[in-house]
Design an enzyme around this catalytic site. Structure first.
Site, PDB file in Angstrom:
ATOM      1  CG  HIS A  41      -0.270   0.324   2.435  1.00 60.99           C
ATOM      2  ND1 HIS A  41      -0.136  -0.513   3.539  1.00 60.99           N
ATOM      3  CD2 HIS A  41      -0.253   1.415   3.043  1.00 60.99           C
ATOM      4  CE1 HIS A  41       0.440   0.021   4.531  1.00 60.99           C
ATOM      5  NE2 HIS A  41       0.263   1.195   4.320  1.00 60.99           N
ATOM      6  CG  ASP A  86       0.052  -3.877   2.800  1.00 62.31           C
ATOM      7  OD1 ASP A  86       0.303  -3.440   1.689  1.00 62.31           O
ATOM      8  OD2 ASP A  86      -0.213  -3.299   3.875  1.00 62.31           O
ATOM      9  CB  SER A 178       2.894   2.193   6.142  1.00 58.85           C
ATOM     10  OG  SER A 178       1.672   2.175   6.631  1.00 58.85           O
TER      11      SER A 178
END
Length: 231
Positions: A41, A86, A178
């Site tokens: 992402h 992910d 992230s």
């Protein structure tokens, strides 16, 4: 990282910083001279990847910036589900050399065990309101939980995902972290995918993509099999 401390400058030679704009960035992990691993992402068309960065305001003498030559996402990823598979492998446009502040982190040789203490790190928000970002990366220790803890907190947990945090809250990864690593017993076991909003809520651990389960895919892509599918 919420509730952590400034990382030691020598603690994160494998930690890279991907920026797309001043407000959009992710962590990444250097796994050899030419490849970094991050979250799918975090993918953006034009990204810059800085290795050996520590303080944003003062460059390390060995800091380098690279662009992405090619990005690889699982071909069988569900596009509309952020937390599904992910994981993203990026080949740098030119290799980096090992130096005082640059050294890759090897891929895990064993899966992690529940109860492990794991290290998180990144340049992400240090306040739960996500309005304060540090000049240097912050580091903290969290715990690896049984997946049932996350299933109960969020009514589910994607496959091949680790559940990690601090049950009483107050220590967690947050916006901007992230894609960064979860390091358990010195091994690179997870990639930050998703967590509670606001960050660091009690009994709401975060999701980390389980690196060990993707080793065959990672090794296939690096070996040149560009169409390898993920488990």
């Amino acid at each position: 990282v919420i509730g952590g401390d400034e990382c030691d400058i020598n603690e994160h030679p494998f930690l890279a910083f991907m920026y797309y704009s001043p407000r959009y960035f992710c962590g990444m992990t250097l796994i050899n001279q030419e490849w970094v691993l991050t979250a799918a992402h975090c993918n953006r068309r034009f990204m810059r990847i800085x290795x050996x960065x520590h303080a944003g305001s003062v460059a390390n003498y060995d800091e380098v910036v690279r662009x992405x030559x090619x990005x690889f996402i699982c071909p069988n990823k569900k596009k509309n589900v952020i937390t599904d598979k992910d994981i993203m492998l990026i080949r740098l446009d030119r290799p980096v050399k090992n130096s005082e502040h640059i050294a890759p982190l090897s891929l895990p040789s064993n899966p992690p065990s529940v109860g492990s203490v794991c290290r998180i790190m990144g340049w992400g928000a240090i306040t739960t309101s996500e309005d304060t970002y540090p000049d240097v990366p912050h580091c903290a220790n969290i715990n690896l939980f049984n997946n049932t803890v996350c299933r109960e907190a969020y009514n589910g947990l994607p496959a091949k995902t680790l559940c990690a945090g601090v049950l009483q809250g107050g220590i967690d990864t947050c916006g901007g972290d992230s894609g960064g690593p979860l390091i358990c017993n010195g091994q690179f076991q997870g990639i930050l995918s998703w967590g509670s909003d606001p960050c660091a809520e009690p009994r709401k651990p975060a999701f980390y993509t389980k690196v060990f389960d993707y080793l065959p895919w990672i090794q296939s892509i690096i070996a040149g099999n560009k169409t390898a599918t993920c488990p």
